[in-house]
Design a protein around this motif. Structure first.
Motif, PDB file in Angstrom:
ATOM      1  N   HIS A   1      -9.143   4.176 -20.215  1.00  0.00           N
ATOM      2  CA  HIS A   1      -7.713   4.466 -20.143  1.00  0.00           C
ATOM      3  C   HIS A   1      -7.371   5.063 -18.791  1.00  0.00           C
ATOM      4  N   GLU A   2      -6.311   4.550 -18.182  1.00  0.00           N
ATOM      5  CA  GLU A   2      -5.809   5.088 -16.930  1.00  0.00           C
ATOM      6  C   GLU A   2      -4.462   5.752 -17.168  1.00  0.00           C
ATOM      7  N   VAL A   3      -4.302   6.966 -16.662  1.00  0.00           N
ATOM      8  CA  VAL A   3      -3.019   7.660 -16.739  1.00  0.00           C
ATOM      9  C   VAL A   3      -2.136   7.154 -15.607  1.00  0.00           C
ATOM     10  N   GLY A   4      -1.151   6.354 -15.961  1.00  0.00           N
ATOM     11  CA  GLY A   4      -0.253   5.775 -14.968  1.00  0.00           C
ATOM     12  C   GLY A   4       1.020   5.304 -15.646  1.00  0.00           C
ATOM     13  N   TYR A   5       1.924   4.763 -14.871  1.00  0.00           N
ATOM     14  CA  TYR A   5       3.225   4.354 -15.399  1.00  0.00           C
ATOM     15  C   TYR A   5       3.164   2.959 -16.022  1.00  0.00           C
ATOM     16  N   ASP A   6       3.937   2.786 -17.086  1.00  0.00           N
ATOM     17  CA  ASP A   6       4.038   1.463 -17.703  1.00  0.00           C
ATOM     18  C   ASP A   6       5.176   0.644 -17.108  1.00  0.00           C
ATOM     19  N   ARG A   7       5.884   1.246 -16.139  1.00  0.00           N
ATOM     20  CA  ARG A   7       6.926   0.539 -15.407  1.00  0.00           C
ATOM     21  C   ARG A   7       6.729   0.761 -13.910  1.00  0.00           C
ATOM     22  N   VAL A   8       7.086  -0.228 -13.112  1.00  0.00           N
ATOM     23  CA  VAL A   8       7.032  -0.128 -11.651  1.00  0.00           C
ATOM     24  C   VAL A   8       8.459  -0.151 -11.105  1.00  0.00           C
ATOM     25  N   PRO A   9       8.913   0.919 -10.475  1.00  0.00           N
ATOM     26  CA  PRO A   9      10.231   0.887  -9.844  1.00  0.00           C
ATOM     27  C   PRO A   9      10.238  -0.134  -8.697  1.00  0.00           C
ATOM     28  N   LEU A  10      11.187  -1.047  -8.715  1.00  0.00           N
ATOM     29  CA  LEU A  10      11.210  -2.090  -7.692  1.00  0.00           C
ATOM     30  C   LEU A  10      11.467  -1.542  -6.298  1.00  0.00           C
ATOM     31  N   HIS A  11      12.209  -0.447  -6.216  1.00  0.00           N
ATOM     32  CA  HIS A  11      12.393   0.194  -4.908  1.00  0.00           C
ATOM     33  C   HIS A  11      11.036   0.582  -4.320  1.00  0.00           C
ATOM     34  N   CYS A  12      10.160   1.091  -5.160  1.00  0.00           N
ATOM     35  CA  CYS A  12       8.834   1.517  -4.694  1.00  0.00           C
ATOM     36  C   CYS A  12       7.943   0.321  -4.379  1.00  0.00           C
ATOM     37  N   ALA A  13       8.064  -0.743  -5.165  1.00  0.00           N
ATOM     38  CA  ALA A  13       7.300  -1.954  -4.880  1.00  0.00           C
ATOM     39  C   ALA A  13       7.703  -2.523  -3.520  1.00  0.00           C
ATOM     40  N   HIS A  14       8.990  -2.481  -3.222  1.00  0.00           N
ATOM     41  CA  HIS A  14       9.480  -2.937  -1.916  1.00  0.00           C
ATOM     42  C   HIS A  14       8.919  -2.045  -0.805  1.00  0.00           C
ATOM     43  N   SER A  15       8.913  -0.745  -1.032  1.00  0.00           N
ATOM     44  CA  SER A  15       8.371   0.183  -0.044  1.00  0.00           C
ATOM     45  C   SER A  15       6.876  -0.053   0.154  1.00  0.00           C
ATOM     46  N   LEU A  16       6.152  -0.302  -0.929  1.00  0.00           N
ATOM     47  CA  LEU A  16       4.723  -0.594  -0.835  1.00  0.00           C
ATOM     48  C   LEU A  16       4.489  -1.856  -0.019  1.00  0.00           C
ATOM     49  N   ARG A  17       5.296  -2.870  -0.246  1.00  0.00           N
ATOM     50  CA  ARG A  17       5.163  -4.129   0.503  1.00  0.00           C
ATOM     51  C   ARG A  17       5.317  -3.872   2.002  1.00  0.00           C
ATOM     52  N   ARG A  18       6.302  -3.070   2.373  1.00  0.00           N
ATOM     53  CA  ARG A  18       6.508  -2.738   3.782  1.00  0.00           C
ATOM     54  C   ARG A  18       5.318  -1.956   4.334  1.00  0.00           C
ATOM     55  N   PHE A  19       4.814  -1.020   3.531  1.00  0.00           N
ATOM     56  CA  PHE A  19       3.684  -0.205   3.972  1.00  0.00           C
ATOM     57  C   PHE A  19       2.436  -1.050   4.212  1.00  0.00           C
ATOM     58  N   LEU A  20       2.133  -1.949   3.291  1.00  0.00           N
ATOM     59  CA  LEU A  20       0.936  -2.768   3.429  1.00  0.00           C
ATOM     60  C   LEU A  20       1.023  -3.676   4.651  1.00  0.00           C
ATOM     61  N   ARG A  21       2.220  -4.123   4.982  1.00  0.00           N
ATOM     62  CA  ARG A  21       2.391  -4.910   6.203  1.00  0.00           C
ATOM     63  C   ARG A  21       2.067  -4.075   7.437  1.00  0.00           C
ATOM     64  N   ILE A  22       2.508  -2.828   7.425  1.00  0.00           N
ATOM     65  CA  ILE A  22       2.221  -1.928   8.552  1.00  0.00           C
ATOM     66  C   ILE A  22       0.718  -1.695   8.670  1.00  0.00           C
ATOM     67  N   VAL A  23       0.078  -1.401   7.549  1.00  0.00           N
ATOM     68  CA  VAL A  23      -1.361  -1.136   7.557  1.00  0.00           C
ATOM     69  C   VAL A  23      -2.128  -2.350   8.063  1.00  0.00           C
ATOM     70  N   ASP A  24      -1.714  -3.530   7.668  1.00  0.00           N
ATOM     71  CA  ASP A  24      -2.404  -4.746   8.098  1.00  0.00           C
ATOM     72  C   ASP A  24      -2.406  -4.865   9.614  1.00  0.00           C
ATOM     73  N   THR A  25      -1.302  -4.503  10.255  1.00  0.00           N
ATOM     74  CA  THR A  25      -1.246  -4.579  11.719  1.00  0.00           C
ATOM     75  C   THR A  25      -2.148  -3.539  12.375  1.00  0.00           C
ATOM     76  N   GLU A  26      -2.465  -2.463  11.638  1.00  0.00           N
ATOM     77  CA  GLU A  26      -3.262  -1.379  12.202  1.00  0.00           C
ATOM     78  C   GLU A  26      -4.760  -1.515  11.919  1.00  0.00           C
ATOM     79  N   LEU A  27      -5.148  -2.493  11.117  1.00  0.00           N
ATOM     80  CA  LEU A  27      -6.557  -2.630  10.738  1.00  0.00           C
ATOM     81  C   LEU A  27      -7.504  -2.753  11.934  1.00  0.00           C
TER      82      LEU A  27
END
Length: 259
Positions: free
Chosen positions: A153-179
């Motif tokens: 069992h993992e303690v986490g949310y059963d819903r994903v806020p789309l605002h946060c998913a959008h922010s995560l997408r932007r973040f992962l793009r930034i990280v990819d450029t920095e690899l």
């Protein structure tokens, strides 16, 4: 808002080798707590923070973004650097991406990385709709709990806020450029079956980092949250071996009481 049981942050004052553990998107420190306990019992100084907006309710997360999550681990890294002679950063999923950015931006202040199923991209056609969809729909189905172990069992949310998913997408793009700026020794462990992060993410990370000391370990019995799955002990043991090799000569002994 009260923190969910088990999702509390964890800190342990140990020896001169410090480890910062970064949990994943919509998850909590609970997913890494057994790992943190394992390291604390072996004398390491350990920090396992709760990322802003996590570990309570998804509504709290909805008003946060990647800058908040990264700022928290950046702060914890600086605290550990003041306390320890050498600091390593471990991460699961999005926590792996946070760890990679810390390594890229802080250079020698990060002595090495241990990543478990690190995220590199928000996948699916729906990802491209996030900039618009987040204004129309607040949440989508949660990601937590991808564990093969029966009763896991993992303690986490059963819903994903789309605002946060959008922010995560932007973040992962930034990280990819920095690899390419990541040069530290790297131990990357990934599951053969992962319903959250596909193998392409691992391949992308390994192909773009500039690290020369790289070890890849395949976890054949676990899903995404491998730190709570069948391969958990292997992850813990491999990470301890990695630390022992790279931190030889640095005192590790200290108090073994949790906190």
């Amino acid at each position: 808002m009260p923190v969910l049981p088990g999702a509390e942050p964890f800190r342990h004052e140990g020896g001169e080798v410090g480890v910062l553990l970064c949990h994943g998107f919509t998850g909590s420190p609970q997913s890494l707590r057994p790992w943190a306990d394992y390291l604390a019992a072996r004398g390491y100084t350990v920090s396992l923070p709760l990322l802003p907006g996590h570990g309570t309710r998804w509504e709290d997360m909805a008003v946060t973004g990647w800058q908040d999550w990264y700022a928290e681990v950046d702060r914890e890294l600086r605290v550990l650097r003041e306390r320890c002679a050498r600091v390593f950063v471990f991460g699961l999923s999005m926590g792996g991406a946070l760890a990679l950015r810390l390594a890229a931006r802080h250079g020698d202040a990060v002595a090495g990385l241990v990543l478990v199923n690190p995220a590199n991209k928000v996948h699916g056609l729906s990802a491209y709709a996030l900039p618009v969809a987040r204004h129309l729909v607040r949440t989508t189905k949660g990601l937590a709990g991808d564990i093969a172990l029966e009763g896991g069992h993992e303690v986490g949310y059963d819903r994903v806020p789309l605002h946060c998913a959008h922010s995560l997408r932007r973040f992962l793009r930034i990280v990819d450029t920095e690899l390419p700026q990541v040069t530290q020794p790297l131990l990357l462990l990934h599951s053969s079956q992962d319903h959250v992060v596909p193998p392409a993410d691992t391949a992308r990370v390994l192909s773009r980092v500039s690290s020369r000391d790289v070890e890849e370990v395949l976890l054949e019995q676990s899903y995404h949250v491998a730190t709570l799955d069948h391969d958990a002990e292997r992850i813990f043991d491999e990470s301890h071996r990695f630390l022992a090799r790279l931190a030889s000569g640095v005192a590790e002994k200290g108090s073994t009481s949790g906190g």
